[in-house]
Design a protein around this motif. Sequence first.
Motif, PDB file in Angstrom:
ATOM      1  N   GLY A 162       0.904  -1.231   0.009  1.00  0.00           N
ATOM      2  CA  GLY A 162       0.203  -0.099  -0.033  1.00  0.00           C
ATOM      3  C   GLY A 162       0.852   1.348  -0.035  1.00  0.00           C
ATOM      4  O   GLY A 162       2.034   1.303  -0.431  1.00  0.00           O
ATOM      5  N   ASP A 163       0.232   2.143   0.421  1.00  0.00           N
ATOM      6  CA  ASP A 163       1.065   3.549   0.357  1.00  0.00           C
ATOM      7  C   ASP A 163       1.676   3.870   1.706  1.00  0.00           C
ATOM      8  O   ASP A 163       2.197   5.059   2.182  1.00  0.00           O
ATOM      9  N   TRP A 164       1.895   2.960   2.940  1.00  0.00           N
ATOM     10  CA  TRP A 164       2.164   3.299   4.072  1.00  0.00           C
ATOM     11  C   TRP A 164       3.672   3.645   4.061  1.00  0.00           C
ATOM     12  O   TRP A 164       3.957   4.733   4.478  1.00  0.00           O
ATOM     13  N   ASN A 165       4.365   3.202   3.243  1.00  0.00           N
ATOM     14  CA  ASN A 165       6.119   3.515   3.060  1.00  0.00           C
ATOM     15  C   ASN A 165       6.011   4.911   2.702  1.00  0.00           C
ATOM     16  O   ASN A 165       6.910   5.741   3.070  1.00  0.00           O
ATOM     17  N   LYS A 166       5.257   5.202   1.883  1.00  0.00           N
ATOM     18  CA  LYS A 166       5.462   6.647   1.160  1.00  0.00           C
ATOM     19  C   LYS A 166       4.994   7.703   1.994  1.00  0.00           C
ATOM     20  O   LYS A 166       5.670   8.818   2.310  1.00  0.00           O
ATOM     21  N   ARG A 167       3.703   7.512   2.832  1.00  0.00           N
ATOM     22  CA  ARG A 167       3.461   8.229   3.956  1.00  0.00           C
ATOM     23  C   ARG A 167       4.441   8.540   4.894  1.00  0.00           C
ATOM     24  O   ARG A 167       4.734   9.729   5.297  1.00  0.00           O
ATOM     25  N   CYS A 168       4.980   7.506   5.313  1.00  0.00           N
ATOM     26  CA  CYS A 168       5.838   7.367   6.307  1.00  0.00           C
ATOM     27  C   CYS A 168       7.409   8.213   6.005  1.00  0.00           C
ATOM     28  O   CYS A 168       7.656   8.887   6.767  1.00  0.00           O
ATOM     29  N   GLN A 169       7.885   8.040   4.637  1.00  0.00           N
ATOM     30  CA  GLN A 169       8.755   8.659   4.440  1.00  0.00           C
ATOM     31  C   GLN A 169       8.548  10.401   4.220  1.00  0.00           C
ATOM     32  O   GLN A 169       9.462  11.131   4.535  1.00  0.00           O
ATOM     33  N   GLU A 212       6.481  12.027   5.860  1.00  0.00           N
ATOM     34  CA  GLU A 212       6.095  12.580   7.106  1.00  0.00           C
ATOM     35  C   GLU A 212       7.574  12.782   7.826  1.00  0.00           C
ATOM     36  O   GLU A 212       7.920  13.762   8.516  1.00  0.00           O
ATOM     37  N   HIS A 213       8.534  11.791   7.695  1.00  0.00           N
ATOM     38  CA  HIS A 213       9.859  11.856   8.376  1.00  0.00           C
ATOM     39  C   HIS A 213      10.574  13.007   7.672  1.00  0.00           C
ATOM     40  O   HIS A 213      11.169  13.696   8.193  1.00  0.00           O
ATOM     41  N   LYS A 214      10.389  13.205   6.266  1.00  0.00           N
ATOM     42  CA  LYS A 214      11.279  14.262   5.536  1.00  0.00           C
ATOM     43  C   LYS A 214      10.891  15.480   6.249  1.00  0.00           C
ATOM     44  O   LYS A 214      11.670  16.483   6.472  1.00  0.00           O
ATOM     45  N   ARG A 215       9.541  15.717   6.442  1.00  0.00           N
ATOM     46  CA  ARG A 215       8.914  17.022   7.011  1.00  0.00           C
ATOM     47  C   ARG A 215       9.620  17.205   8.442  1.00  0.00           C
ATOM     48  O   ARG A 215       9.956  18.409   8.887  1.00  0.00           O
ATOM     49  N   PHE A 216       9.579  16.082   9.012  1.00  0.00           N
ATOM     50  CA  PHE A 216       9.851  16.210  10.517  1.00  0.00           C
ATOM     51  C   PHE A 216      11.508  16.463  10.608  1.00  0.00           C
ATOM     52  O   PHE A 216      11.966  17.079  11.643  1.00  0.00           O
ATOM     53  N   LEU A 217      12.079  15.969   9.669  1.00  0.00           N
ATOM     54  CA  LEU A 217      13.549  16.101   9.810  1.00  0.00           C
ATOM     55  C   LEU A 217      13.933  17.687   9.590  1.00  0.00           C
ATOM     56  O   LEU A 217      14.716  18.214  10.248  1.00  0.00           O
ATOM     57  N   LYS A 218      13.226  18.306   8.982  1.00  0.00           N
ATOM     58  CA  LYS A 218      13.246  19.622   8.547  1.00  0.00           C
ATOM     59  C   LYS A 218      12.783  20.795   9.958  1.00  0.00           C
ATOM     60  O   LYS A 218      13.629  21.591  10.130  1.00  0.00           O
ATOM     61  N   THR A 219      11.593  20.245  10.421  1.00  0.00           N
ATOM     62  CA  THR A 219      11.316  21.168  11.486  1.00  0.00           C
ATOM     63  C   THR A 219      12.044  20.844  12.722  1.00  0.00           C
ATOM     64  O   THR A 219      11.744  21.572  13.558  1.00  0.00           O
ATOM     65  N   GLU A 224      24.584  10.161  11.551  1.00  0.00           N
ATOM     66  CA  GLU A 224      23.368  10.706  10.629  1.00  0.00           C
ATOM     67  C   GLU A 224      24.294  10.183   9.282  1.00  0.00           C
ATOM     68  O   GLU A 224      25.275  10.004   8.827  1.00  0.00           O
ATOM     69  N   GLY A 225      23.121   9.498   8.523  1.00  0.00           N
ATOM     70  CA  GLY A 225      23.165   9.014   7.311  1.00  0.00           C
ATOM     71  C   GLY A 225      22.352   9.365   6.340  1.00  0.00           C
ATOM     72  O   GLY A 225      21.515  10.269   6.679  1.00  0.00           O
ATOM     73  N   MET A 226      22.559   9.349   4.848  1.00  0.00           N
ATOM     74  CA  MET A 226      21.832   9.916   3.881  1.00  0.00           C
ATOM     75  C   MET A 226      20.311   9.575   3.871  1.00  0.00           C
ATOM     76  O   MET A 226      19.780  10.443   3.807  1.00  0.00           O
ATOM     77  N   GLU A 227      20.352   8.218   4.009  1.00  0.00           N
ATOM     78  CA  GLU A 227      18.651   7.827   4.020  1.00  0.00           C
ATOM     79  C   GLU A 227      18.228   7.515   5.656  1.00  0.00           C
ATOM     80  O   GLU A 227      16.998   7.105   5.694  1.00  0.00           O
ATOM     81  N   GLU A 228      18.754   7.829   6.536  1.00  0.00           N
ATOM     82  CA  GLU A 228      18.225   7.503   7.844  1.00  0.00           C
ATOM     83  C   GLU A 228      17.954   9.015   8.691  1.00  0.00           C
ATOM     84  O   GLU A 228      18.566   9.905   8.375  1.00  0.00           O
ATOM     85  N   THR A 229      17.154   8.630   9.516  1.00  0.00           N
ATOM     86  CA  THR A 229      16.914   9.685  10.516  1.00  0.00           C
ATOM     87  C   THR A 229      18.078   9.777  11.633  1.00  0.00           C
ATOM     88  O   THR A 229      18.625   8.561  11.738  1.00  0.00           O
ATOM     89  N   PRO A 230      18.593  10.910  12.160  1.00  0.00           N
ATOM     90  CA  PRO A 230      19.716  10.939  12.580  1.00  0.00           C
ATOM     91  C   PRO A 230      19.418  10.009  14.216  1.00  0.00           C
ATOM     92  O   PRO A 230      18.451   9.621  14.446  1.00  0.00           O
ATOM     93  N   GLY A 231      20.820   9.492  14.838  1.00  0.00           N
ATOM     94  CA  GLY A 231      20.523   8.691  15.822  1.00  0.00           C
ATOM     95  C   GLY A 231      21.658   8.891  16.801  1.00  0.00           C
ATOM     96  O   GLY A 231      22.563   9.606  16.460  1.00  0.00           O
TER      97      GLY A 231
END
Length: 267
Positions: free
Chosen positions: A90-97, A99-106, A128-135
């Motif tokens: 379904g579209d779960w991964n797209k929605r998730c990505q 929202e995470h992109k937006r949340f990284l910015k904010t 911090e990696g290219m495709e990862e959220t920081p950790g």
Amino acid sequence: MAAPTFLFSFDFDGTLVDEPPHPAINPGLNSFLESVQTQGGVWAVNTGRTLFQALDGISEHKIRPVPDFIMAKERELYAPTQFNRWVDVGDWNKRCQKEHKRFLKTHRKLFKRVRAYLETETNAQWMEGMEETPGVIATSEEEMGKVCAYIEEETRNDDVLSYERNSIYLRFSHTAYHKGSVLQELARHLDVPREKICVAGDNHNDLSMLCPTVAGFRVCPSNAIPEVQAVVSGSPGGVVGNGRASFGVLEGIQRLLSAEPEGQPAP
Ligand SMILES: [Mg+2]
């Protein structure tokens, strides 16, 4: 397609597979998984690993049959095609990505503050990696506890930012996406009620799925951290297995499903 008779969602490291010097997996694991599928059930890996790392681990430990679904990075949902290519459900991964992109910015400023704190107050490392959220990688459980306390304090009024902790590792995430919510999405997709879901996990990042509102049956192995053992043993439908990793998980499942009247045991 009929809804599966049962849905098993297993964390990978520490739950299905153990660390040396302990035996990696219970030799009975594969026949258990086979019986799940034979009886119309499905089994899924729900892990902090990436999809690639999860497949790598499954192949390294010769776990068969391969899972019907993989939930990776504590939030992404994948299923194999008939040609064994793993694709989005379904579209779960797209929605998730998105929202995470937006949340990284904010949350750039907050990440800066946490990074400065780590550098001045701890020996923990910012990741911090290219495709990862920081950790964060801490040098001990105790240090990670301190880092978590700092983050909790800093994000007290933030209803979007959360994190997933696995031992000395931590990854920031959006509050709506974790092992529990991705499993609920899979259950919705498959039309499986919580009474027909069994989950197993061993660490902090499993707590969101080791929850009565998510799964009717909850198991942890004897090597699970004390917080997980307390949550699992604290309510009906939960069992702490006698044994490490998949030894404890399989034993716990047998005990739980045979004792629980609301269950329809698959294996
Ligand atoms: Mg684990």
